[in-house]
Design a protein around this motif. Sequence first.
Motif, PDB file in Angstrom:
ATOM      1  N   UNK A   1      87.907 -23.025   2.734  1.00  0.00           N
ATOM      2  CA  UNK A   1      88.537 -24.084   3.535  1.00  0.00           C
ATOM      3  C   UNK A   1      89.063 -23.520   4.855  1.00  0.00           C
ATOM      4  N   UNK A   2      89.771 -22.406   4.792  1.00  0.00           N
ATOM      5  CA  UNK A   2      90.337 -21.816   6.006  1.00  0.00           C
ATOM      6  C   UNK A   2      89.228 -21.328   6.929  1.00  0.00           C
ATOM      7  N   UNK A   3      88.197 -20.704   6.354  1.00  0.00           N
ATOM      8  CA  UNK A   3      87.076 -20.245   7.169  1.00  0.00           C
ATOM      9  C   UNK A   3      86.412 -21.413   7.898  1.00  0.00           C
ATOM     10  N   UNK A   4      86.270 -22.544   7.203  1.00  0.00           N
ATOM     11  CA  UNK A   4      85.644 -23.718   7.814  1.00  0.00           C
ATOM     12  C   UNK A   4      86.443 -24.214   9.010  1.00  0.00           C
ATOM     13  N   UNK A   5      87.758 -24.254   8.850  1.00  0.00           N
ATOM     14  CA  UNK A   5      88.608 -24.711   9.955  1.00  0.00           C
ATOM     15  C   UNK A   5      88.544 -23.731  11.118  1.00  0.00           C
ATOM     16  N   UNK A   6      88.590 -22.436  10.827  1.00  0.00           N
ATOM     17  CA  UNK A   6      88.560 -21.436  11.897  1.00  0.00           C
ATOM     18  C   UNK A   6      87.195 -21.384  12.579  1.00  0.00           C
ATOM     19  N   UNK A   7      86.167 -21.816  11.894  1.00  0.00           N
ATOM     20  CA  UNK A   7      84.856 -21.916  12.538  1.00  0.00           C
ATOM     21  C   UNK A   7      84.801 -23.152  13.440  1.00  0.00           C
ATOM     22  N   UNK A   8      85.308 -24.268  12.909  1.00  0.00           N
ATOM     23  CA  UNK A   8      85.203 -25.528  13.648  1.00  0.00           C
ATOM     24  C   UNK A   8      86.119 -25.589  14.866  1.00  0.00           C
ATOM     25  N   UNK A   9      87.232 -24.869  14.817  1.00  0.00           N
ATOM     26  CA  UNK A   9      88.171 -24.988  15.941  1.00  0.00           C
ATOM     27  C   UNK A   9      87.559 -24.463  17.238  1.00  0.00           C
TER      28      UNK A   9
END
Length: 241
Positions: free
Chosen positions: A32-40
């Motif tokens: 979940x955190x990786x996904x957010x840090x990728x999308x930001x």
Amino acid sequence: MNDFTNCPQLYKYRAIDLLPEPPSIDAERGKLIHSVLEDIFELPAADRTFESAVDLLPESWSAQLEKTPELNALVLDEKEWMDRAQALLTNYFSLENPTTFEPTYRELHLERNISDEVYLHGYVDRLDIAPTGEVRIVDYKTGKSPKPGWEDKALFQLRVYALLYWQNHGVLPRMLKLIYLGDVKTIESQPTEAQLTSTEKKLNNIGSEILTAIETGHFPTRKSKLCDWCFFKAICPAHVK
């Protein structure tokens, strides 16, 4: 390769037997955190704020639940789950300011045949190339940093990425950076040609050991503290009498 060095029997269960495992709550939080840090980094630089990251959480979480519905039974308190995710994002923004740089690649796939029989590949969380050409390889970890003396083992994964990038592009990465959100720490290392040559030798040795294990059918168990977190402990010969 990490599985095999930790316990060849674990490698067999996962890579040879392909036994199913239930989702790990810690691993899913990491996704979940990786996904957010990728999308930001899809946002304009000025909009890459903590508030924007938090706004991305619900959509990322919904997509994750759709892909892994078993999580509904694992996450019993969604507010606590999201609060923990926000805390990890708070830690990230205390370590980096994503408004100040442009990442060159996210989830970059690196691959190479390290021998005629062994193919190696992996995905780099982030790879930054400075305007002057220096390369930085970055990996996010949602857990805590290793204890003193264990940093070298933690850096092995990034040295493998550095080796693959160096071999494929002819550029020796300048910096390896591990970002630990669990305890708000970073580990940085400047790889040398000697280190990466040593990493290549280690990879070839591990690859040869894996091939020998496959040929002989001998995958020894390796008992350690990690056994307490292994899903296969109930069927492992080291623990079943």
